[in-house]
Design a protein around this motif. Structure first.
Motif, PDB file in Angstrom:
ATOM      1  N   LEU A  34      -2.218   4.869   2.215  1.00 60.45           N
ATOM      2  CA  LEU A  34      -0.832   4.894   1.774  1.00 60.45           C
ATOM      3  C   LEU A  34       0.034   4.420   2.931  1.00 60.45           C
ATOM      4  O   LEU A  34      -0.085   4.907   4.055  1.00 60.45           O
ATOM      5  N   TRP A  35       0.887   3.430   2.672  1.00 55.68           N
ATOM      6  CA  TRP A  35       1.780   2.892   3.694  1.00 55.68           C
ATOM      7  C   TRP A  35       3.202   3.271   3.361  1.00 55.68           C
ATOM      8  O   TRP A  35       3.698   2.968   2.285  1.00 55.68           O
ATOM      9  N   ARG A  36       3.848   3.936   4.297  1.00 56.66           N
ATOM     10  CA  ARG A  36       5.260   4.291   4.155  1.00 56.66           C
ATOM     11  C   ARG A  36       6.132   3.125   4.558  1.00 56.66           C
ATOM     12  O   ARG A  36       5.794   2.375   5.466  1.00 56.66           O
ATOM     13  N   GLU A  37       7.266   2.987   3.915  1.00 60.15           N
ATOM     14  CA  GLU A  37       8.228   1.962   4.285  1.00 60.15           C
ATOM     15  C   GLU A  37       8.917   2.394   5.579  1.00 60.15           C
ATOM     16  O   GLU A  37       9.226   3.568   5.764  1.00 60.15           O
ATOM     17  N   PRO A  38       9.139   1.457   6.497  1.00 59.75           N
ATOM     18  CA  PRO A  38       9.747   1.829   7.783  1.00 59.75           C
ATOM     19  C   PRO A  38      11.216   2.207   7.623  1.00 59.75           C
ATOM     20  O   PRO A  38      11.886   1.782   6.684  1.00 59.75           O
ATOM     21  N   GLY A  82       6.800 -11.085   4.625  1.00 63.72           N
ATOM     22  CA  GLY A  82       6.838  -9.979   5.570  1.00 63.72           C
ATOM     23  C   GLY A  82       6.896  -8.677   4.784  1.00 63.72           C
ATOM     24  O   GLY A  82       6.070  -8.437   3.902  1.00 63.72           O
ATOM     25  N   PHE A  83       7.909  -7.870   5.082  1.00 63.79           N
ATOM     26  CA  PHE A  83       8.068  -6.585   4.403  1.00 63.79           C
ATOM     27  C   PHE A  83       8.252  -6.788   2.902  1.00 63.79           C
ATOM     28  O   PHE A  83       8.968  -7.698   2.465  1.00 63.79           O
ATOM     29  N   ARG A  84       7.595  -5.929   2.140  1.00 69.03           N
ATOM     30  CA  ARG A  84       7.810  -5.833   0.691  1.00 69.03           C
ATOM     31  C   ARG A  84       7.883  -4.357   0.340  1.00 69.03           C
ATOM     32  O   ARG A  84       7.026  -3.578   0.751  1.00 69.03           O
ATOM     33  N   GLY A  85       8.864  -3.988  -0.432  1.00 69.14           N
ATOM     34  CA  GLY A  85       9.017  -2.615  -0.872  1.00 69.14           C
ATOM     35  C   GLY A  85       8.185  -2.298  -2.105  1.00 69.14           C
ATOM     36  O   GLY A  85       7.598  -3.194  -2.731  1.00 69.14           O
ATOM     37  N   LEU A  86       8.157  -1.033  -2.459  1.00 72.63           N
ATOM     38  CA  LEU A  86       7.400  -0.563  -3.627  1.00 72.63           C
ATOM     39  C   LEU A  86       7.783  -1.304  -4.895  1.00 72.63           C
ATOM     40  O   LEU A  86       6.924  -1.745  -5.658  1.00 72.63           O
ATOM     41  N   ASP A  87       9.081  -1.414  -5.140  1.00 75.22           N
ATOM     42  CA  ASP A  87       9.538  -2.011  -6.387  1.00 75.22           C
ATOM     43  C   ASP A  87       9.166  -3.485  -6.478  1.00 75.22           C
ATOM     44  O   ASP A  87       8.785  -3.980  -7.543  1.00 75.22           O
ATOM     45  N   PHE A  88       9.269  -4.198  -5.358  1.00 72.51           N
ATOM     46  CA  PHE A  88       8.897  -5.604  -5.364  1.00 72.51           C
ATOM     47  C   PHE A  88       7.401  -5.756  -5.609  1.00 72.51           C
ATOM     48  O   PHE A  88       6.968  -6.640  -6.355  1.00 72.51           O
ATOM     49  N   GLN A  89       6.598  -4.905  -5.004  1.00 75.53           N
ATOM     50  CA  GLN A  89       5.144  -4.956  -5.210  1.00 75.53           C
ATOM     51  C   GLN A  89       4.813  -4.707  -6.683  1.00 75.53           C
ATOM     52  O   GLN A  89       3.969  -5.389  -7.258  1.00 75.53           O
ATOM     53  N   GLY A 114       2.563   1.090  -2.895  1.00 72.88           N
ATOM     54  CA  GLY A 114       2.339   2.209  -1.982  1.00 72.88           C
ATOM     55  C   GLY A 114       1.193   1.957  -1.029  1.00 72.88           C
ATOM     56  O   GLY A 114       1.105   2.567   0.028  1.00 72.88           O
ATOM     57  N   TYR A 115       0.323   1.001  -1.381  1.00 70.74           N
ATOM     58  CA  TYR A 115      -0.881   0.766  -0.596  1.00 70.74           C
ATOM     59  C   TYR A 115      -0.954  -0.648  -0.024  1.00 70.74           C
ATOM     60  O   TYR A 115      -1.985  -1.052   0.496  1.00 70.74           O
ATOM     61  N   SER A 116       0.142  -1.376  -0.086  1.00 75.78           N
ATOM     62  CA  SER A 116       0.192  -2.709   0.507  1.00 75.78           C
ATOM     63  C   SER A 116       0.605  -2.596   1.970  1.00 75.78           C
ATOM     64  O   SER A 116       1.587  -1.924   2.291  1.00 75.78           O
ATOM     65  N   GLU A 117      -0.116  -3.275   2.843  1.00 73.86           N
ATOM     66  CA  GLU A 117       0.269  -3.289   4.253  1.00 73.86           C
ATOM     67  C   GLU A 117       1.679  -3.853   4.426  1.00 73.86           C
ATOM     68  O   GLU A 117       2.354  -3.534   5.400  1.00 73.86           O
ATOM     69  N   HIS A 118       2.125  -4.663   3.483  1.00 71.33           N
ATOM     70  CA  HIS A 118       3.483  -5.216   3.569  1.00 71.33           C
ATOM     71  C   HIS A 118       4.541  -4.107   3.540  1.00 71.33           C
ATOM     72  O   HIS A 118       5.623  -4.285   4.077  1.00 71.33           O
ATOM     73  N   HIS A 119       4.230  -2.979   2.933  1.00 71.87           N
ATOM     74  CA  HIS A 119       5.184  -1.849   2.912  1.00 71.87           C
ATOM     75  C   HIS A 119       5.451  -1.322   4.315  1.00 71.87           C
ATOM     76  O   HIS A 119       6.502  -0.758   4.579  1.00 71.87           O
ATOM     77  N   SER A 120       4.503  -1.485   5.211  1.00 71.87           N
ATOM     78  CA  SER A 120       4.613  -0.925   6.559  1.00 71.87           C
ATOM     79  C   SER A 120       5.592  -1.689   7.444  1.00 71.87           C
ATOM     80  O   SER A 120       6.007  -1.186   8.480  1.00 71.87           O
TER      81      SER A 120
END
Length: 180
Positions: A34-38, A82-89, A114-120
């Motif tokens: 699980l990757w949290r958004e920064p 780069g970064f992608r949030g939950l909703d975009f994923q 929630g599990y994409s490295e892009h969320h981090s």
């Protein structure tokens, strides 16, 4: 005990899983993290991009240094994502499903929300001129050869090599900064 923001994030992930029909046990079955958004993101420009991409501050600094070193060696690296949030994923998955792809196929090319490295804020998809973006042919470029040899010095690793343990397709373009 998890705080309210963690509970809220996990609740959002569960709701999206339910909506998309993603099995709740998929992360455990495939060993996904699980990757949290920064809390903070910074803009990073890339050659040829119309707008900046966002990364976490440490990843952005490391990417900028890596990209400069590649340029100094005559290799052009371009950020494609780069970064992608939950909703975009979740939206990316909805688009794939709308194209009549099965969920099983989609979850080999996209991480569940929630599990994409892009969320981090630490993951980058990398391209180079003359190669279609997000294409396996990237492995045949000077850019991939350079990354394979040098990315580790800057804290970046190839996340999904052939036959990776997570069940994703081979992604020679996807690299992640591992905070040191």
């Amino acid at each position: 005990m998890e705080d309210d923001s963690t509970d809220s994030y996990i609740s959002r992930v569960r709701a999206i899983f339910l909506e998309l029909g993603i099995p709740a046990d998929l992360p455990d079955t495939r060993g996904l993290q699980l990757w949290r958004e920064p809390e903070r993101l910074v803009d990073v420009m890339s050659p040829g991009a119309a707008k900046p991409f966002q990364l976490g501050p440490e990843a952005a600094a490391a990417w900028t240094i890596l990209q400069t070193a590649a340029t100094d060696d005559g290799v052009e690296l371009r950020l494609l994502s780069g970064f992608r949030g939950l909703d975009f994923q979740a939206q990316l998955i909805r688009r794939q499903l709308a194209q009549s792809r099965t969920l099983e196929v989609v979850l080999k090319i996209l991480a569940p929300p929630g599990y994409s490295e892009h969320h981090s804020g630490c993951a980058v998809d990398v391209g180079t001129p003359g190669c279609p973006g997000l294409d396996e042919d990237f492995e045949n470029t000077a850019a991939f050869a350079w990354l394979s040899e040098h990315a580790g010095r800057f804290g970046f690793t190839l996340s999904f090599p052939r036959g990776n343990r997570y069940g994703y397709i081979y992604e020679p373009w996807h690299w992640c900064y591992r905070i040191r």
